[in-house]
Design a protein around this motif. Structure first.
Motif, short mmCIF file in Angstrom:
data_model
loop_
_atom_site.label_atom_id
_atom_site.label_comp_id
_atom_site.label_asym_id
_atom_site.label_seq_id
_atom_site.Cartn_x
_atom_site.Cartn_y
_atom_site.Cartn_z
N LYS A 21 -29.88 -16.43 46.52
CA LYS A 21 -30.95 -15.94 45.65
C LYS A 21 -31.80 -17.14 45.25
O LYS A 21 -31.28 -18.15 44.77
N ILE A 22 -33.13 -17.02 45.45
CA ILE A 22 -34.03 -18.11 45.11
C ILE A 22 -35.19 -17.61 44.26
O ILE A 22 -35.51 -16.42 44.24
N THR A 23 -35.78 -18.54 43.54
CA THR A 23 -37.05 -18.33 42.86
C THR A 23 -37.91 -19.53 43.22
O THR A 23 -37.40 -20.54 43.73
N GLY A 24 -39.18 -19.43 42.92
CA GLY A 24 -40.03 -20.57 43.21
C GLY A 24 -41.49 -20.30 42.94
O GLY A 24 -41.86 -19.31 42.30
N HIS A 25 -42.31 -21.19 43.46
CA HIS A 25 -43.75 -21.10 43.26
C HIS A 25 -44.45 -21.40 44.58
O HIS A 25 -44.15 -22.39 45.24
N GLY A 35 -36.51 -13.94 45.57
CA GLY A 35 -36.02 -13.16 46.70
C GLY A 35 -34.63 -13.57 47.11
O GLY A 35 -34.02 -14.49 46.54
N MET A 36 -34.15 -12.87 48.12
CA MET A 36 -32.82 -13.09 48.66
C MET A 36 -32.96 -13.51 50.12
O MET A 36 -33.73 -12.91 50.87
N ILE A 37 -32.23 -14.55 50.49
CA ILE A 37 -32.20 -15.01 51.87
C ILE A 37 -30.77 -14.89 52.36
O ILE A 37 -29.83 -15.20 51.64
N ARG A 38 -30.63 -14.43 53.58
CA ARG A 38 -29.31 -14.32 54.19
C ARG A 38 -29.22 -15.38 55.27
O ARG A 38 -30.04 -15.42 56.19
N TYR A 45 -32.58 -15.54 57.23
CA TYR A 45 -33.20 -14.24 57.46
C TYR A 45 -33.61 -13.64 56.12
O TYR A 45 -33.06 -14.00 55.09
N GLY A 46 -34.54 -12.70 56.16
CA GLY A 46 -34.92 -11.96 54.95
C GLY A 46 -36.39 -11.63 54.94
O GLY A 46 -37.21 -12.30 55.58
N ILE A 68 -34.18 -24.59 52.59
CA ILE A 68 -32.87 -23.94 52.70
C ILE A 68 -32.06 -24.53 53.85
O ILE A 68 -30.87 -24.79 53.72
N TYR A 69 -32.72 -24.78 54.98
CA TYR A 69 -32.01 -25.37 56.11
C TYR A 69 -31.52 -26.77 55.77
O TYR A 69 -30.39 -27.14 56.12
#
Length: 78
Positions: A21-25, A35-38, A45-46, A68-69
């Motif tokens: 789960k991330i937030t940002g600008h 949003g959520m990233i898988r 993905y997402g 994220i990577y």
């Protein structure tokens, strides 16, 4: 561009799948997002990462993927 990503939480579901789960600008659109990233075996993905479904700019999508990577490679989610 001044993009920002914050990892709020993450959890594993099985040996190779991690939900993040991330937030940002988004610096281009000058708006906040969440949003959520898988991550499956190191691949993100997402909907947040799909240009046709995302509410963030394509540049921000690339920034999120790279961030994220990088965290994945550094062992942050281990």
């Amino acid at each position: 561009m001044n993009h920002k990503v914050i990892i709020v939480d993450y959890s594993f579901h099985g040996p190779i799948t991690c939900f993040i789960k991330i937030t940002g600008h988004d610096g281009i659109k000058n708006q906040s997002f969440e949003g959520m990233i898988r991550m499956v075996d190191g691949v993100p993905y997402g909907d947040l990462l799909k240009e046709e479904k995302s509410n963030v700019s394509s540049e921000c999508i690339q920034f999120i993927k790279a961030y994220i990577y990088q965290k994945y490679e550094q062992g942050f989610f281990s």
